[in-house]
Motif scaffolding. Structure first.
Motif, PDB file in Angstrom:
ATOM      1  N   ILE A 253      12.507  34.403  42.658  1.00 38.43           N
ATOM      2  CA  ILE A 253      12.319  34.160  44.085  1.00 38.43           C
ATOM      3  C   ILE A 253      11.210  33.130  44.310  1.00 38.43           C
ATOM      4  N   LYS A 254      10.136  33.235  43.549  1.00 41.25           N
ATOM      5  CA  LYS A 254       9.044  32.270  43.688  1.00 41.25           C
ATOM      6  C   LYS A 254       9.480  30.880  43.236  1.00 41.25           C
ATOM      7  N   LYS A 255      10.333  30.801  42.212  1.00 43.14           N
ATOM      8  CA  LYS A 255      10.840  29.510  41.744  1.00 43.14           C
ATOM      9  C   LYS A 255      11.671  28.811  42.821  1.00 43.14           C
ATOM     10  N   LEU A 256      12.309  29.598  43.686  1.00 45.25           N
ATOM     11  CA  LEU A 256      13.124  29.027  44.761  1.00 45.25           C
ATOM     12  C   LEU A 256      12.296  28.508  45.923  1.00 45.25           C
ATOM     13  N   GLY A 257      10.989  28.742  45.872  1.00 43.80           N
ATOM     14  CA  GLY A 257      10.117  28.220  46.912  1.00 43.80           C
ATOM     15  C   GLY A 257       9.590  29.253  47.886  1.00 43.80           C
ATOM     16  N   PHE A 258       9.949  30.519  47.713  1.00 42.07           N
ATOM     17  CA  PHE A 258       9.444  31.574  48.588  1.00 42.07           C
ATOM     18  C   PHE A 258       7.961  31.824  48.302  1.00 42.07           C
ATOM     19  N   ALA A 259       7.212  32.079  49.357  1.00 40.97           N
ATOM     20  CA  ALA A 259       5.782  32.367  49.243  1.00 40.97           C
ATOM     21  C   ALA A 259       5.518  33.833  49.545  1.00 40.97           C
ATOM     22  N   GLU A 260       4.523  34.397  48.890  1.00 39.52           N
ATOM     23  CA  GLU A 260       4.192  35.808  49.074  1.00 39.52           C
ATOM     24  C   GLU A 260       3.743  36.087  50.501  1.00 39.52           C
ATOM     25  N   ALA A 261       4.169  37.232  51.018  1.00 36.46           N
ATOM     26  CA  ALA A 261       3.733  37.693  52.338  1.00 36.46           C
ATOM     27  C   ALA A 261       3.274  39.148  52.211  1.00 36.46           C
ATOM     28  N   GLU A 262       3.499  39.951  53.234  1.00 33.25           N
ATOM     29  CA  GLU A 262       2.894  41.282  53.273  1.00 33.25           C
ATOM     30  C   GLU A 262       3.573  42.277  52.325  1.00 33.25           C
ATOM     31  N   LEU A 263       2.799  43.288  51.930  1.00 34.58           N
ATOM     32  CA  LEU A 263       3.321  44.391  51.138  1.00 34.58           C
ATOM     33  C   LEU A 263       4.043  45.367  52.056  1.00 34.58           C
ATOM     34  N   LEU A 264       5.138  45.948  51.543  1.00 33.87           N
ATOM     35  CA  LEU A 264       5.952  46.875  52.325  1.00 33.87           C
ATOM     36  C   LEU A 264       6.273  48.118  51.506  1.00 33.87           C
ATOM     37  N   VAL A 265       6.809  49.115  52.179  1.00 33.50           N
ATOM     38  CA  VAL A 265       7.447  50.250  51.523  1.00 33.50           C
ATOM     39  C   VAL A 265       8.819  50.393  52.157  1.00 33.50           C
ATOM     40  N   GLU A 266       9.885  50.234  51.358  1.00 37.58           N
ATOM     41  CA  GLU A 266      11.254  50.300  51.858  1.00 37.58           C
ATOM     42  C   GLU A 266      11.987  51.448  51.178  1.00 37.58           C
ATOM     43  N   PHE A 267      12.520  52.366  51.985  1.00 37.08           N
ATOM     44  CA  PHE A 267      13.221  53.539  51.460  1.00 37.08           C
ATOM     45  C   PHE A 267      12.346  54.282  50.450  1.00 37.08           C
ATOM     46  N   GLY A 268      11.043  54.306  50.725  1.00 41.87           N
ATOM     47  CA  GLY A 268      10.112  55.001  49.862  1.00 41.87           C
ATOM     48  C   GLY A 268       9.676  54.222  48.643  1.00 41.87           C
ATOM     49  N   TYR A 269      10.116  52.947  48.525  1.00 38.50           N
ATOM     50  CA  TYR A 269       9.818  52.156  47.322  1.00 38.50           C
ATOM     51  C   TYR A 269       8.874  51.011  47.688  1.00 38.50           C
ATOM     52  N   PRO A 270       7.808  50.794  46.887  1.00 40.03           N
ATOM     53  CA  PRO A 270       6.862  49.718  47.188  1.00 40.03           C
ATOM     54  C   PRO A 270       7.461  48.341  46.894  1.00 40.03           C
ATOM     55  N   THR A 271       7.480  47.456  47.902  1.00 41.93           N
ATOM     56  CA  THR A 271       8.038  46.111  47.746  1.00 41.93           C
ATOM     57  C   THR A 271       7.091  45.095  48.380  1.00 41.93           C
ATOM     58  N   GLN A 272       7.495  43.831  48.342  1.00 42.77           N
ATOM     59  CA  GLN A 272       6.726  42.778  49.006  1.00 42.77           C
ATOM     60  C   GLN A 272       7.680  41.796  49.657  1.00 42.77           C
ATOM     61  N   ARG A 273       7.325  41.344  50.846  1.00 40.66           N
ATOM     62  CA  ARG A 273       8.112  40.333  51.543  1.00 40.66           C
ATOM     63  C   ARG A 273       7.696  38.943  51.073  1.00 40.66           C
ATOM     64  N   PHE A 274       8.682  38.057  50.980  1.00 39.09           N
ATOM     65  CA  PHE A 274       8.446  36.647  50.666  1.00 39.09           C
ATOM     66  C   PHE A 274       9.063  35.800  51.780  1.00 39.09           C
ATOM     67  N   VAL A 275       8.466  34.640  52.028  1.00 35.17           N
ATOM     68  CA  VAL A 275       8.920  33.764  53.116  1.00 35.17           C
ATOM     69  C   VAL A 275       9.235  32.382  52.557  1.00 35.17           C
ATOM     70  N   LEU A 276      10.375  31.847  52.973  1.00 32.77           N
ATOM     71  CA  LEU A 276      10.771  30.480  52.633  1.00 32.77           C
ATOM     72  C   LEU A 276      10.827  29.664  53.918  1.00 32.77           C
ATOM     73  N   GLN A 277       9.931  28.700  54.037  1.00 28.91           N
ATOM     74  CA  GLN A 277       9.935  27.855  55.216  1.00 28.91           C
ATOM     75  C   GLN A 277      11.030  26.802  55.106  1.00 28.91           C
ATOM     76  N   LYS A 278      11.630  26.456  56.214  1.00 28.48           N
ATOM     77  CA  LYS A 278      12.682  25.449  56.217  1.00 28.48           C
ATOM     78  C   LYS A 278      12.153  24.177  55.569  1.00 28.48           C
ATOM     79  N   GLY A 279      12.887  23.668  54.589  1.00 30.19           N
ATOM     80  CA  GLY A 279      12.447  22.491  53.839  1.00 30.19           C
ATOM     81  C   GLY A 279      11.582  22.834  52.648  1.00 30.19           C
ATOM     82  N   GLY A 280      11.358  24.144  52.429  1.00 27.62           N
ATOM     83  CA  GLY A 280      10.468  24.537  51.345  1.00 27.62           C
ATOM     84  C   GLY A 280      11.161  24.894  50.042  1.00 27.62           C
ATOM     85  N   GLN A 281      12.494  24.947  50.039  1.00 27.24           N
ATOM     86  CA  GLN A 281      13.200  25.328  48.821  1.00 27.24           C
ATOM     87  C   GLN A 281      13.071  24.239  47.769  1.00 27.24           C
ATOM     88  N   LYS A 282      13.090  24.660  46.507  1.00 25.48           N
ATOM     89  CA  LYS A 282      12.892  23.736  45.402  1.00 25.48           C
ATOM     90  C   LYS A 282      14.208  23.316  44.798  1.00 25.48           C
TER      91      LYS A 282
END
Length: 285
Positions: A253-282
């Motif tokens: 995901i990071k190789k595709l150009g996504f940047a780290e954002a906030e930490l989350l818990v989804e369905f009881g599982y610890p995850t992290q959101r990533f953001v890809l700005q328009k024009g930011g893909q590699k």
């Protein structure tokens, strides 16, 4: 990737599955399959996307999780069947991957696998193409659900707590509102994506392991950004840094150009959101 290599790895997987409750390691497999250890390690990892050690561990823990939910065997008996010499060693390994100790996982009465048996079906025509292939990514239809789910089973390692029946329901709804994209090589799904137009959320994105070097994820992102979710950033969630269950999804995901954002818990599982700005893909991913 030659078809002969795919057939050879299919034979290796068949051997692993037949001996899953027995002692298994690279030395044993190399001798049984008449390969050098180096060669077997290289072609297995290249084909499946996991090392032999990781594949065996994840398969054993998945089968152990199934026994915890659907059998009355003791945790110790399940630990021994999974190849662990003690209940504590099993508990430690299980908790690292499932984020719950075996007893608590059993109490929740919800099974989900870390890894299903890796199956090879299809002719994989695009793998043999010498020239660059133009990808025909299109909206999925109801008749695509069987091949879609076959790909989901191959990549389930990247999606913790995936419940198949719930997922099928979401998929059907996404197909109705044209928020499900698919790329096929003849009858085989080799790329799939669920997204939400209103928010720019990538809810599910997967590439067939055999096609992981073909730039398919980038092609999906380009289509969404340029045609379907214009003017918005894209977001996706995956494993947190250091999660032992991560088999490389976070790095991809990071190789595709996504940047780290906030930490989350989804369905009881610890995850992290990533953001890809328009024009930011590699390029080239």
């Amino acid at each position: 990737m030659p078809n002969k290599q795919i057939r050879n790895i299919a034979s290796v997987i068949a051997y692993i599955e037949a001996h899953l409750t027995q002692k298994l390691n690279l030395d044993i497999l190399a001798e049984a399959m008449h390969y050098s250890k180096y060669h077997l390690h290289r072609i297995f990892t290249d084909t499946v996307g996991l090392t032999i050690h990781d594949y065996i561990q994840r398969r054993r823990l998945s089968e152990a999780a199934k026994l915890l939910i659907f059998s009355e065997k003791s945790v110790l008996d399940i630990a021994l069947l999974a190849g662990y010499e003690s209940q504590q060693a099993f508990t430690d390994a299980f908790t690292r991957m499932y984020k719950l100790p075996p007893a608590k996982y059993r109490e929740n009465e919800e099974f989900y696998p870390l890894q299903l048996r890796f199956e090879f079906e299809g002719n994989y025509r695009m793998l043999n193409e010498k020239k660059e292939v133009r990808y025909d990514i299109c909206f999925a239809a109801e008749e695509d659900i069987p091949c879609w789910m076959e790909l989901v089973k191959l990549v389930v390692d990247g999606f913790p707590n995936l419940q198949e029946e719930t997922y099928r329901q979401v998929l059907r709804e996404k197909i109705k509102v044209k928020e499900a994209l698919i790329l096929k090589d003849e009858e085989t799904a080799i790329g799939i994506m669920l997204f939400t137009s209103e928010t720019g959320s990538i809810d599910f994105m997967a590439c067939h392991p055999l096609y992981k070097k073909k730039g398919i994820p980038k092609a999906f992102l380009d289509k969404v950004l340029n045609e379907l979710v214009t003017g918005k950033n894209l977001t996706i969630t995956t494993y947190r840094e250091g999660d032992k269950a991560d088999t490389g999804q976070r790095q991809e995901i990071k190789k595709l150009g996504f940047a780290e954002a906030e930490l989350l818990v989804e369905f009881g599982y610890p995850t992290q959101r990533f953001v890809l700005q328009k024009g930011g893909q590699k390029d080239g991913q």
